[in-house]
Scaffold this active site. Structure first.
Site, PDB file in Angstrom:
ATOM      1  CG  ASP A 480      20.241 -99.780  19.373  1.00 52.15           C
ATOM      2  OD1 ASP A 480      19.311 -98.966  19.467  1.00 52.15           O
ATOM      3  OD2 ASP A 480      20.957 -99.880  18.362  1.00 52.15           O
ATOM      4  CG  ASP A 550      19.926 -94.824  13.545  1.00 56.59           C
ATOM      5  OD1 ASP A 550      20.913 -94.884  14.295  1.00 56.59           O
ATOM      6  OD2 ASP A 550      19.019 -95.683  13.542  1.00 56.59           O
TER       7      ASP A 550
HETATM    8  C1  GLA Z   1      19.998 -98.921  15.587  1.00 56.53           C
HETATM    9  C2  GLA Z   1      21.071 -97.930  15.964  1.00 56.53           C
HETATM   10  C3  GLA Z   1      22.222 -98.008  14.989  1.00 56.53           C
HETATM   11  C4  GLA Z   1      22.764 -99.412  14.950  1.00 56.53           C
HETATM   12  C5  GLA Z   1      21.643-100.374  14.602  1.00 56.53           C
HETATM   13  C6  GLA Z   1      22.108-101.802  14.704  1.00 56.53           C
HETATM   14  O1  GLA Z   1      19.326 -98.528  14.450  1.00 56.53           O
HETATM   15  O2  GLA Z   1      20.564 -96.638  16.039  1.00 56.53           O
HETATM   16  O3  GLA Z   1      23.230 -97.097  15.365  1.00 56.53           O
HETATM   17  O4  GLA Z   1      23.324 -99.729  16.199  1.00 56.53           O
HETATM   18  O5  GLA Z   1      20.529-100.218  15.468  1.00 56.53           O
HETATM   19  O6  GLA Z   1      21.110-102.696  14.416  1.00 56.53           O
END
Ligand code: GLA
Length: 726
Positions: A480, A550
């Site tokens: 990430d 997301d």
């Molecule tokens: C980001 C990712 C999510 C999740 C969060 C965790 O926003 O896109 O899918 O993994 O971080 O903090």
């Protein structure tokens, strides 16, 4: 060979399956661009050399007075700053005397089979040498000693050419590379429409389309990532081009940091496009004898519409960009705990997750954010990559063992480029984050960015990751990246190298991704950046799939996935069914099936009916896996133009199978709904699996599939599965 040099006219001719690209060495050793478009034979190409020469107020080239040559009215193959071409510059160096005048002229060239890798950078590759030929054209600026090699590879089986640039300092004085675009394309006329993908967090890659206007139109990032806001992709298409008809030039940069794409229409209505590292915030100090490689740019041309342009990108990326085991191996069907639990989990919760997941037929549990340091909230512990034993009471190996005992693989989340101010690592090394002396550090999501331009810092982070990955049975990593870069300076570099930090940062990221995928070739790496904030070909070189957004709402996902599909294949788009909002599980599944499918919910909370429904979905996922992952995509109805329906179709390579999906965004009343399919074999007969009716491919593509009496309602969706009877 797909590349030839025609000696008499000094012309380079690059022929791919659907395009011809021509440029040549003109008087004065200028490299002049002549043609890019549909295939043409070798005859008559000489005629392309006939040019206006000069125009009033456009200075003549000092070395070319005898042949009337003004760079400003000539389509140049790789334009430079300050020597007579006032349009966009593809390249400029600032020399040791402080001026930026740059003038590149042809020196030599060579044509070879195959394609070389780009040192330290992601790039397309060939599976065997016969797939491509490469042309390297050496140019030089006599005054600065900048030796610039233009590198072109033609992918014989596709309408695709890649380009990159190598810069060497062949002088005895240092200079700065001020601008180094990966490509420059001059096109006659300006009757094009520009398409690009814009957005923001939870609304990535919406489609923009507009006619070119005089002056410069640009899309850029200076966020230190390719970004949610603009994607390093653009297409110039003929006016009115649609999915099936029209000329399309697609451009995509294999790069995950600051990029820029500029398109200029000049007073003579000719068009220039340059694409590469964003010159703003970039300056590279090149000492004598040193060399620098630009990222790679991909160009695709077809005269068969936007849909075919996308399919060329898809095939090219699936075969010549995605690497490793997961290029062909079937990806495990995963469940990710993020939307189900957030950081609020412990050993028992995850084991219970695993048991329920196994029960409904899932194959891998991905433990997301919250397993390390003292991480209960997003305000701490990034960089402390050791297990939080107060949450995972039996340690990581204890948890993984119990998950594996449920016959599930195990995946884990990292955010390797980030550091929390509240972390052991930050307390020990407060100078390891990006910061600028004398300035406050901007904070985002309560985190700073680690200075990945520094080797010892990267090595330290990677050694922690290596410990976790080598001591545990881990099959998947979600990488990430949850903020953009600010105060981009490096405490270690001298002043003349501070303009290199953005690029050095991404080179550092690439290096660690390369180490990870080399040390653990079995691991499926999925990239993510607050959803799809780094969805680009650079990342796809290391990770065959990227979390698309997301936003898992299936209706909002329609525009996101539709836009993403303009150049990225379905297999690269992470797409999950989640528990959120308005539609039922059927539509959630139908939309998520258009990608690398999975679940993102708490299975403990599912009702028995929902569990049964999901079990059925999983069977369908297996059934349709091949046609979606390896088939061709045809976009049938776009959400950007139709407020009621969205429809798309996958067709297997042999055209024996097709899967059509229709989503009714808003309830439609009393409509006669004929959906014309695409990509089928007109001669073949197809049985509709759900009804048993049979239609010829010609009927389905011309008259259409009659969907008038299919279910209606807000957010209702259905699939139509077709199998050839022959
Ligand atoms: C980001 C990712 C999510 C999740 C969060 C965790 O926003 O896109 O899918 O993994 O971080 O903090």
């Amino acid at each position: 060979m797909s590349i030839k040099f025609i000696e008499d006219s000094k012309i380079f001719k690059l022929d791919s399956k659907t395009s011809t690209y021509i440029f040549g060495v003109f008087e004065g050793n200028y490299l002049v661009h002549y043609y890019y478009g549909a295939p043409i034979p070798d005859t008559n190409v000489d005629e392309l050399r006939v040019r206006p020469g000069f125009a009033s107020f456009c200075p003549d080239s000092p070395s070319a007075r005898v042949f009337n040559f003004s760079p400003d009215v000539t389509p140049l193959e790789y334009s430079t700053f300050g020597a007579g071409d006032f349009r966009l510059s593809a390249f400029a160096v600032k020399n040791s005397e402080g001026n930026k005048v740059t003038d590149l002229r042809y020196v030599s060239h060579k044509i070879t089979k195959g394609k070389k890798a780009l040192p330290g950078l992601p790039a397309l590759y060939v599976n065997n040498e016969d797939e491509s030929d490469t042309l390297e054209v050496v140019t030089e600026d006599k005054v600065t000693g900048a030796k610039v090699t233009l590198i072109y590879t033609v992918f014989n089986n596709y309408g695709a050419i890649t380009r990159s640039v190598k810069v060497e300092n062949a002088s005895d004085k240092p200079f700065y590379i001020d601008t180094v675009h990966s490509l420059c394309v001059d096109m006659p006329g300006a009757d094009y429409e520009m398409m690009d993908l814009y957005g923001r967090w939870v609304k990535e890659r919406s489609l923009d389309r507009y006619p070119l206007h005089h002056g410069i139109q640009s899309i850029k990032s200076k966020r230190g990532s390719s970004s949610h806001n603009h994607n390093p992709f653009t297409a110039l298409v003929s006016k009115g081009a649609n999915e099936e008809y029209g000329e399309c030039y697609g451009f995509n940069l294999v790069y995950s940091s600051n990029f820029s794409i500029d398109v200029e229409v000049d007073g003579f209505r000719s068009t220039r496009l340059v694409m590469g590292i964003n010159p703003e915030g970039f300056s590279w100090y090149l000492a004598p004898g040193e060399e620098f490689y630009s990222p790679e740019a991909v160009m695709v041309y077809t005269n068969e519409g936007i849909g075919e342009m996308s399919r060329i990108f898809h095939r090219l990326y699936a075969n010549n960009l995605i690497r490793g085991k997961w290029k062909k191996a079937k990806r495990p069907l995963l469940i990710n705990n993020w939307e189900g639990t957030g950081m609020n989990f412990d050993h028992d919760k995850l084991v219970s997750f695993a048991k329920h997941a196994k029960d409904i037929g899932l194959e891998m549990l991905v433990m997301d954010d919250g397993w390390f340091g003292k991480r209960d909230h997003d305000n701490s512990s990034l960089g402390d990559w050791y297990v939080a034993e107060y949450k995972l009471q039996k340690g990581l190996s204890g948890l993984i063992k119990e998950v594996n005992d449920c016959d599930l693989k195990f995946g884990i989340w990292f955010e390797p480029e980030m550091i929390s101010p509240d972390s052991d690592i930050y307390r020990a090394h407060p100078d390891w984050c990006l910061h600028t002396k004398g300035r406050d550090k901007s904070i985002a999501r309560t985190q700073y960015v680690i200075d990945y331009s520094r080797k010892e810092v990267r090595d330290h982070i990677y050694s922690m990751m290596y410990d976790v990955l080598s001591n545990n049975n881990i099959d998947y990593v979600k990488w990430d990246f949850n903020r953009n870069l600010t105060e981009v300076s490096c405490a270690e570099l001298p002043p003349e190298k501070q303009g290199e930090v953005f690029h050095r940062f991404v080179l550092g990221t690439y290096e660690i991704m390369d180490r990870l995928t080399t040390d653990f070739p079995h691991i499926l790496l999925e990239n993510c950046s607050g959803g799809g904030g780094r969805f680009d070909p650079g990342m796809l070189y290391y990770s065959p799939q990227i979390w698309t957004s997301d936003n898992t709402d299936p209706i909002e996902r329609l525009t996101i996935q539709y836009g993403t599909s303009l150049c990225y294949p379905a297999s690269t788009m992470g797409a999950h069914v989640s528990a959120n909002r308005r539609t039922g599980y059927e539509t959630k599944m139908n939309v998520a099936l258009w990608g690398s499918f999975g679940y993102e919910l708490d299975p403990d909370k599912l009702t028995p009916e929902e569990k049964a429904e999901i079990k059925d979905q999983i069977a369908l996922y297996h059934k349709y896996y091949d046609v979606i992952h390896y088939g061709d995509l045809y976009r049938l109805i776009t959400p950007f133009e139709n407020e009621f329906h969205v429809a798309w179709e996958f067709v297997s390579e042999d055209k024996n199978e097709a899967l059509v999906t229709v989503v009714e965004i808003k309830r439609v009343y009393d409509e006669f709904f004929m959906l014309r399919l695409k990509g089928l074999d007109p001669e073949k007969y197809y049985e509709i699996e759900e009804t048993g009716d049979t239609f010829s491919g010609a009927y389905l593509m011309n008259a259409g599939l009659n969907l008038t009496h299919r279910p209606h309602g807000d957010g209702v969706s259905y699939r139509v599965h077709l199998i050839s009877k022959d």
